[in-house]
Design a protein around this motif. Structure first.
Motif, PDB file in Angstrom:
ATOM      1  N   ARG B  22       0.836  -1.207   0.000  1.00 47.79           N
ATOM      2  CA  ARG B  22       0.000   0.000   0.000  1.00 47.79           C
ATOM      3  C   ARG B  22       0.866   1.251   0.000  1.00 47.79           C
ATOM      4  O   ARG B  22       1.842   1.346   0.748  1.00 47.79           O
ATOM      5  CB  ARG B  22      -0.900   0.023   1.249  1.00 47.79           C
ATOM      6  CG  ARG B  22      -1.849  -1.147   1.353  1.00 47.79           C
ATOM      7  CD  ARG B  22      -3.105  -0.936   0.561  1.00 47.79           C
ATOM      8  NE  ARG B  22      -3.768   0.316   0.937  1.00 47.79           N
ATOM      9  CZ  ARG B  22      -4.746   0.858   0.214  1.00 47.79           C
ATOM     10  NH1 ARG B  22      -5.151   0.277  -0.878  1.00 47.79           N
ATOM     11  NH2 ARG B  22      -5.300   1.991   0.606  1.00 47.79           N
ATOM     12  N   LEU B  23       0.464   2.190  -0.790  1.00 51.98           N
ATOM     13  CA  LEU B  23       1.204   3.453  -0.852  1.00 51.98           C
ATOM     14  C   LEU B  23       1.337   4.093   0.517  1.00 51.98           C
ATOM     15  O   LEU B  23       2.422   4.542   0.908  1.00 51.98           O
ATOM     16  CB  LEU B  23       0.513   4.414  -1.822  1.00 51.98           C
ATOM     17  CG  LEU B  23       1.128   5.799  -1.954  1.00 51.98           C
ATOM     18  CD1 LEU B  23       2.575   5.713  -2.426  1.00 51.98           C
ATOM     19  CD2 LEU B  23       0.317   6.655  -2.906  1.00 51.98           C
ATOM     20  N   GLU B  24       0.234   4.123   1.263  1.00 52.67           N
ATOM     21  CA  GLU B  24       0.287   4.726   2.593  1.00 52.67           C
ATOM     22  C   GLU B  24       1.326   4.033   3.470  1.00 52.67           C
ATOM     23  O   GLU B  24       2.044   4.691   4.230  1.00 52.67           O
ATOM     24  CB  GLU B  24      -1.085   4.647   3.277  1.00 52.67           C
ATOM     25  CG  GLU B  24      -2.167   5.462   2.597  1.00 52.67           C
ATOM     26  CD  GLU B  24      -2.916   4.664   1.529  1.00 52.67           C
ATOM     27  OE1 GLU B  24      -2.288   3.778   0.891  1.00 52.67           O
ATOM     28  OE2 GLU B  24      -4.121   4.928   1.329  1.00 52.67           O
ATOM     29  N   LEU B  27       4.806   5.102   2.386  1.00 54.79           N
ATOM     30  CA  LEU B  27       5.098   6.469   2.822  1.00 54.79           C
ATOM     31  C   LEU B  27       5.352   6.525   4.318  1.00 54.79           C
ATOM     32  O   LEU B  27       6.253   7.219   4.788  1.00 54.79           O
ATOM     33  CB  LEU B  27       3.942   7.409   2.439  1.00 54.79           C
ATOM     34  CG  LEU B  27       3.695   7.559   0.939  1.00 54.79           C
ATOM     35  CD1 LEU B  27       2.585   8.555   0.680  1.00 54.79           C
ATOM     36  CD2 LEU B  27       4.963   7.973   0.228  1.00 54.79           C
ATOM     37  N   HIS B  28       4.544   5.781   5.057  1.00 52.73           N
ATOM     38  CA  HIS B  28       4.762   5.762   6.498  1.00 52.73           C
ATOM     39  C   HIS B  28       6.125   5.178   6.832  1.00 52.73           C
ATOM     40  O   HIS B  28       6.849   5.699   7.681  1.00 52.73           O
ATOM     41  CB  HIS B  28       3.667   4.957   7.196  1.00 52.73           C
ATOM     42  CG  HIS B  28       3.927   4.733   8.641  1.00 52.73           C
ATOM     43  ND1 HIS B  28       4.209   3.489   9.159  1.00 52.73           N
ATOM     44  CD2 HIS B  28       4.006   5.607   9.667  1.00 52.73           C
ATOM     45  CE1 HIS B  28       4.423   3.624  10.458  1.00 52.73           C
ATOM     46  NE2 HIS B  28       4.306   4.878  10.791  1.00 52.73           N
ATOM     47  N   LEU B  30       8.776   5.240   5.081  1.00 54.56           N
ATOM     48  CA  LEU B  30       9.856   6.140   4.699  1.00 54.56           C
ATOM     49  C   LEU B  30       9.812   7.469   5.436  1.00 54.56           C
ATOM     50  O   LEU B  30      10.703   8.299   5.277  1.00 54.56           O
ATOM     51  CB  LEU B  30       9.809   6.378   3.193  1.00 54.56           C
ATOM     52  CG  LEU B  30      10.016   5.116   2.353  1.00 54.56           C
ATOM     53  CD1 LEU B  30       9.993   5.441   0.882  1.00 54.56           C
ATOM     54  CD2 LEU B  30      11.326   4.436   2.717  1.00 54.56           C
ATOM     55  N   SER B  31       8.804   7.683   6.245  1.00 54.96           N
ATOM     56  CA  SER B  31       8.703   8.959   6.942  1.00 54.96           C
ATOM     57  C   SER B  31       9.544   8.973   8.218  1.00 54.96           C
ATOM     58  O   SER B  31       9.623   9.996   8.886  1.00 54.96           O
ATOM     59  CB  SER B  31       7.250   9.272   7.281  1.00 54.96           C
ATOM     60  OG  SER B  31       6.771   8.407   8.285  1.00 54.96           O
ATOM     61  N   PRO B  33      13.211   8.959   9.825  1.00 57.55           N
ATOM     62  CA  PRO B  33      14.565   9.304   9.378  1.00 57.55           C
ATOM     63  C   PRO B  33      15.500   8.095   9.321  1.00 57.55           C
ATOM     64  O   PRO B  33      16.270   7.957   8.377  1.00 57.55           O
ATOM     65  CB  PRO B  33      15.040  10.295  10.437  1.00 57.55           C
ATOM     66  CG  PRO B  33      13.808  10.864  11.018  1.00 57.55           C
ATOM     67  CD  PRO B  33      12.778   9.784  10.958  1.00 57.55           C
ATOM     68  N   LEU B  36      14.468   5.955   6.344  1.00 61.23           N
ATOM     69  CA  LEU B  36      14.797   6.602   5.077  1.00 61.23           C
ATOM     70  C   LEU B  36      16.288   6.459   4.797  1.00 61.23           C
ATOM     71  O   LEU B  36      16.703   6.183   3.674  1.00 61.23           O
ATOM     72  CB  LEU B  36      14.395   8.084   5.138  1.00 61.23           C
ATOM     73  CG  LEU B  36      14.605   8.889   3.865  1.00 61.23           C
ATOM     74  CD1 LEU B  36      13.878   8.271   2.681  1.00 61.23           C
ATOM     75  CD2 LEU B  36      14.158  10.333   4.052  1.00 61.23           C
ATOM     76  N   LEU B 101       8.252   6.492  -8.526  1.00 63.92           N
ATOM     77  CA  LEU B 101       8.184   7.018  -7.161  1.00 63.92           C
ATOM     78  C   LEU B 101       9.490   6.832  -6.398  1.00 63.92           C
ATOM     79  O   LEU B 101      10.009   7.780  -5.804  1.00 63.92           O
ATOM     80  CB  LEU B 101       7.040   6.345  -6.397  1.00 63.92           C
ATOM     81  CG  LEU B 101       6.856   6.841  -4.967  1.00 63.92           C
ATOM     82  CD1 LEU B 101       6.563   8.325  -4.950  1.00 63.92           C
ATOM     83  CD2 LEU B 101       5.736   6.078  -4.269  1.00 63.92           C
ATOM     84  N   LEU B 105      11.783   9.768  -4.814  1.00 61.78           N
ATOM     85  CA  LEU B 105      12.016   9.856  -3.383  1.00 61.78           C
ATOM     86  C   LEU B 105      13.508   9.898  -3.081  1.00 61.78           C
ATOM     87  O   LEU B 105      13.955  10.700  -2.252  1.00 61.78           O
ATOM     88  CB  LEU B 105      11.379   8.655  -2.680  1.00 61.78           C
ATOM     89  CG  LEU B 105       9.870   8.731  -2.533  1.00 61.78           C
ATOM     90  CD1 LEU B 105       9.299   7.394  -2.078  1.00 61.78           C
ATOM     91  CD2 LEU B 105       9.504   9.824  -1.546  1.00 61.78           C
ATOM     92  N   ALA B 108      14.839  13.203  -4.100  1.00 64.64           N
ATOM     93  CA  ALA B 108      14.408  14.222  -3.154  1.00 64.64           C
ATOM     94  C   ALA B 108      15.231  14.153  -1.875  1.00 64.64           C
ATOM     95  O   ALA B 108      15.672  15.180  -1.346  1.00 64.64           O
ATOM     96  CB  ALA B 108      12.925  14.035  -2.837  1.00 64.64           C
ATOM     97  N   ALA B 109      15.450  12.956  -1.392  1.00 63.65           N
ATOM     98  CA  ALA B 109      16.240  12.790  -0.168  1.00 63.65           C
ATOM     99  C   ALA B 109      17.661  13.282  -0.386  1.00 63.65           C
ATOM    100  O   ALA B 109      18.245  13.940   0.490  1.00 63.65           O
ATOM    101  CB  ALA B 109      16.228  11.328   0.261  1.00 63.65           C
TER     102      ALA B 109
END
Lengths: 119, 119
Positions: B22-24, B27-28, B30-31, B33, B36, B101, B105, B108-109
């Motif tokens: 799931r995308l959520e 994202l969770h 990778l949120s 630190p 990530l 994606l 990401l 961006a990081a």
DNA sequence: CGGATCGTACGATAGGCATCGTAGTACGGT
DNA sequence: ACCGTACTACGATGCCTATCGTACGATCCG
């Protein structure tokens, strides 16, 4: 002049500056289903929307909470116009900081919805 | 034949199927630190790494916890090889589900790190 | 077998957070 | 002045989670 924008109204809201926006914060903000949905609707409309224009499965207090998280993480910009609170995506700031990310995320969310019929 | 891979060792680990990711959840995952950072190192090396090869600012128990979150969200694939636990990004699965994606990401990081000298 | 290394399991703790309800403030219109 | 609408503030609640320490299991090497 055709004053289309009804004056920003006195009360101001704290927003992070562009440089203060953190990737982790953005990801955390978008990792909540309700907030992801808000951002998707906002991106789809491509116009500023008031909080009450969203049909969310939570109460008004919770809605306020989610919008604040989105604002404080730098995802959206909020301004008052009379009693209404307008919400807009911070597209240019996000695209500048994280090139392509917002688009990828929206596409990914759309794909997932198609696959699972979840919106 | 040059048996480079030392047999996957008996104990297996549960992974979500590609369609279950799931995308959520991603994202969770990778949120955080720490997580990530793990993913960035993994992407940089482009080879499977053991858990202990990461220099993380947390204890071993916490490290185990973070790797599990990454695995259960579908971001990484984990396999035992002897006493070591190999970790690899699920690139193809993620790219298939969420085109572009992962790349966005990581970029961006990287950009954020350059800006802030945080890694 | 004994020891060393790598990672896990479990319990505890503290903080974060999604949710709600209620009471209140700000603004616009009548 | 009054009311209605839009949103907020505050407190409560229950869950989730990041962190740790300690004790344990699994594997390899000698």
């Amino acid at each position: 002049m055709t004053t289309a924008a009804p004056a920003p109204s006195s009360r101001a809201l704290p927003h992070p500056a562009r440089e203060e926006i953190r990737l982790e914060g953005v990801l955390h903000a978008l990792s909540d289903p309700v907030r992801l949905r808000i951002v998707r609707e906002l991106a789809a409309e491509d116009v500023e929307l008031t909080c009450s224009q969203f049909d969310l499965p939570v109460t008004k207090s919770t809605t306020t909470h989610h919008f604040r998280v989105l604002r404080e993480s730098g995802v959206i910009r909020q301004t008052y116009e009379g009693t209404a609170k307008m919400n807009g995506l911070r597209r240019s700031d996000l695209d500048d900081l994280f090139p392509g990310l917002l688009g990828c995320l929206l596409t990914a969310a759309a794909h997932q919805s198609l696959r699972q019929g979840t919106g």
